[in-house]
Design an enzyme around this catalytic site. Structure first.
Site, PDB file in Angstrom:
ATOM      1  N   SER A 126      91.124  30.550   2.439  1.00  0.00           N
ATOM      2  CA  SER A 126      90.956  31.672   1.509  1.00  0.00           C
ATOM      3  C   SER A 126      90.641  32.949   2.287  1.00  0.00           C
ATOM      4  CB  SER A 126      89.818  31.361   0.533  1.00  0.00           C
ATOM      5  OG  SER A 126      88.582  31.254   1.240  1.00  0.00           O
TER       6      SER A 126
ATOM      7  N   ASN B  60      88.400  25.277  11.291  1.00  0.00           N
ATOM      8  CA  ASN B  60      87.950  25.823  10.006  1.00  0.00           C
ATOM      9  C   ASN B  60      86.509  25.351   9.844  1.00  0.00           C
ATOM     10  OD1 ASN B  60      87.311  26.558   7.416  1.00  0.00           O
ATOM     11  ND2 ASN B  60      89.307  26.005   6.556  1.00  0.00           N
TER      12      ASN B  60
ATOM     13  N   ARG C 154      80.094  35.188   2.060  1.00  0.00           N
ATOM     14  CA  ARG C 154      81.202  34.627   2.852  1.00  0.00           C
ATOM     15  C   ARG C 154      81.843  35.660   3.771  1.00  0.00           C
ATOM     16  NH1 ARG C 154      82.276  29.616   0.328  1.00  0.00           N
ATOM     17  NH2 ARG C 154      81.741  29.704  -1.874  1.00  0.00           N
TER      18      ARG C 154
ATOM     19  N   GLU D 259      90.040  30.524  14.727  1.00  0.00           N
ATOM     20  CA  GLU D 259      89.264  30.231  13.515  1.00  0.00           C
ATOM     21  C   GLU D 259      90.189  30.433  12.314  1.00  0.00           C
ATOM     22  OE1 GLU D 259      85.870  32.820  13.119  1.00  0.00           O
ATOM     23  OE2 GLU D 259      85.379  32.091  11.108  1.00  0.00           O
TER      24      GLU D 259
ATOM     25  N   ALA E 272      81.792  26.099   5.316  1.00  0.00           N
ATOM     26  CA  ALA E 272      80.526  26.790   5.020  1.00  0.00           C
ATOM     27  C   ALA E 272      79.702  27.057   6.280  1.00  0.00           C
ATOM     28  CB  ALA E 272      79.715  25.967   4.021  1.00  0.00           C
TER      29      ALA E 272
ATOM     30  N   ARG F   2      85.909  37.455  -1.223  1.00  0.00           N
ATOM     31  CA  ARG F   2      85.102  36.534  -2.041  1.00  0.00           C
ATOM     32  C   ARG F   2      83.642  36.995  -2.072  1.00  0.00           C
ATOM     33  NH1 ARG F   2      86.297  30.547  -0.441  1.00  0.00           N
ATOM     34  NH2 ARG F   2      85.203  30.245  -2.418  1.00  0.00           N
TER      35      ARG F   2
ATOM     36  N   HIS G 269      90.571  30.236   8.036  1.00  0.00           N
ATOM     37  CA  HIS G 269      90.048  30.069   6.677  1.00  0.00           C
ATOM     38  C   HIS G 269      91.226  30.085   5.721  1.00  0.00           C
ATOM     39  CE1 HIS G 269      85.933  30.576   7.979  1.00  0.00           C
ATOM     40  NE2 HIS G 269      86.379  31.541   8.755  1.00  0.00           N
TER      41      HIS G 269
ATOM     42  N   HIS H 267      79.268  30.575   7.969  1.00  0.00           N
ATOM     43  CA  HIS H 267      78.406  31.651   7.494  1.00  0.00           C
ATOM     44  C   HIS H 267      76.955  31.543   7.957  1.00  0.00           C
ATOM     45  CE1 HIS H 267      81.999  32.322   5.252  1.00  0.00           C
ATOM     46  NE2 HIS H 267      81.870  31.202   4.559  1.00  0.00           N
TER      47      HIS H 267
ATOM     48  N   PRO I 175      82.752  20.978   6.511  1.00  0.00           N
ATOM     49  CA  PRO I 175      82.365  20.300   5.278  1.00  0.00           C
ATOM     50  C   PRO I 175      83.210  20.660   4.060  1.00  0.00           C
ATOM     51  CG  PRO I 175      80.752  21.980   5.894  1.00  0.00           C
ATOM     52  CD  PRO I 175      81.684  21.824   7.051  1.00  0.00           C
ATOM     53  N   ASN I 176      83.461  19.635   3.273  1.00  0.00           N
ATOM     54  CA  ASN I 176      84.176  19.720   1.980  1.00  0.00           C
ATOM     55  C   ASN I 176      85.687  19.883   2.119  1.00  0.00           C
ATOM     56  OD1 ASN I 176      81.775  19.529   0.315  1.00  0.00           O
ATOM     57  ND2 ASN I 176      81.293  21.591   1.014  1.00  0.00           N
TER      58      ASN I 176
ATOM     59  N   ARG J 168      89.718  20.184  -4.735  1.00  0.00           N
ATOM     60  CA  ARG J 168      88.595  21.113  -4.687  1.00  0.00           C
ATOM     61  C   ARG J 168      89.049  22.532  -5.061  1.00  0.00           C
ATOM     62  NH1 ARG J 168      86.155  23.600   0.942  1.00  0.00           N
ATOM     63  NH2 ARG J 168      84.416  24.669  -0.017  1.00  0.00           N
TER      64      ARG J 168
ATOM     65  N   ASP K   6      77.342  28.328  18.851  1.00  0.00           N
ATOM     66  CA  ASP K   6      76.991  28.112  20.257  1.00  0.00           C
ATOM     67  C   ASP K   6      77.928  27.098  20.911  1.00  0.00           C
ATOM     68  OD1 ASP K   6      74.948  29.932  20.053  1.00  0.00           O
ATOM     69  OD2 ASP K   6      73.323  28.449  20.015  1.00  0.00           O
TER      70      ASP K   6
ATOM     71  N   TYR L  39      91.738  27.148  -3.044  1.00  0.00           N
ATOM     72  CA  TYR L  39      92.213  26.477  -1.825  1.00  0.00           C
ATOM     73  C   TYR L  39      93.608  25.875  -1.938  1.00  0.00           C
ATOM     74  CZ  TYR L  39      87.359  27.130  -0.524  1.00  0.00           C
ATOM     75  OH  TYR L  39      86.146  27.697  -0.242  1.00  0.00           O
TER      76      TYR L  39
HETATM   77  C1  DQA Z   1      86.672  28.275   3.915  1.00  0.00           C
HETATM   78  C2  DQA Z   1      85.854  29.443   3.337  1.00  0.00           C
HETATM   79  C3  DQA Z   1      84.367  29.127   3.365  1.00  0.00           C
HETATM   80  O1  DQA Z   1      83.627  30.216   2.821  1.00  0.00           O
HETATM   81  C4  DQA Z   1      84.076  27.902   2.529  1.00  0.00           C
HETATM   82  O2  DQA Z   1      82.710  27.563   2.619  1.00  0.00           O
HETATM   83  C5  DQA Z   1      84.946  26.745   2.876  1.00  0.00           C
HETATM   84  C6  DQA Z   1      86.346  26.973   3.215  1.00  0.00           C
HETATM   85  C7  DQA Z   1      88.183  28.505   3.784  1.00  0.00           C
HETATM   86  O3  DQA Z   1      88.933  27.755   4.388  1.00  0.00           O
HETATM   87  O4  DQA Z   1      88.608  29.416   3.050  1.00  0.00           O
HETATM   88  O5  DQA Z   1      84.527  25.600   2.762  1.00  0.00           O
HETATM   89  O6  DQA Z   1      86.372  28.158   5.293  1.00  0.00           O
END
Ligand code: DQA
Length: 149
Positions: A101, A73, A110, A97, A76, A106, A99, A79, A9-10, A17, A86, A22
């Site tokens: 950031s 990735n 997170r 995986e 959110a 942070r 990320h 977390h 998401p996002n 954003r 699963d 990011y």
């Molecule tokens: C993220 C870090 C997460 O905490 C956050 O919710 C994201 C992006 C990252 O790519 O740094 O949406 O996964």
């Protein structure tokens, strides 16, 4: 080798954003970059993003069925989503995986990812370059001689 690059998401909002966190690379540029890296490495890269957890679960199930590699990735969901974890645990190919950031530098909520324990490896804090590095790792892993540098 098929590699699914899956974004939670996002992440479709990259480029606008929280650019201080990011960066300025847009999601469209991230997709193009992953596809180009995939071509260079001889990987069949499919990049997707969703804000809907059930859609992500479906993609992970498909990757499991195909024994495909995954760069994820979870955003959110990292977390708190036991459902995403699963589904990741069912994968039969490697899971990296990513990320953008450094989640450990942070907010405290997170710092823990429920996905990390079922991932092959984790890259965090290296910006969108983390995706390119993940693809290089998967190529190297699939064909250690050809891609050794
Ligand atoms: C993220 C870090 C997460 O905490 C956050 O919710 C994201 C992006 C990252 O790519 O740094 O949406 O996964």
């Amino acid at each position: 080798m098929r590699v699914y690059v899956l974004n939670g998401p996002n992440l479709g909002r990259l480029g606008t954003r929280q650019v201080d966190v990011y960066g300025v690379t847009s999601y469209a540029d991230l997709v193009t970059g992953c596809e180009e890296t995939g071509r260079e490495l001889g990987l069949d890269v499919v990049v997707r993003q969703t804000d809907a957890e059930h859609e992500m679960l479906g993609w992970l199930h498909r990757a499991a069925d195909e024994e495909a590699a995954v760069v994820l990735n979870p955003a959110a969901w990292s977390h708190y989503s036991i459902a995403v974890r699963d589904a990741c645990a069912m994968l039969r190919g490697p899971l990296v995986e990513v990320h953008i950031s450094n989640i450990h530098a942070r907010e405290e909520f997170r710092h823990h990812s429920v996905v990390s324990a079922v991932a092959t490896g984790v890259i965090c804090g290296l910006g969108v370059d983390g995706y390119r590095l993940a693809l290089h790792h998967l190529a190297q892993r699939a064909s250690p001689i050809r891609h050794s540098e």
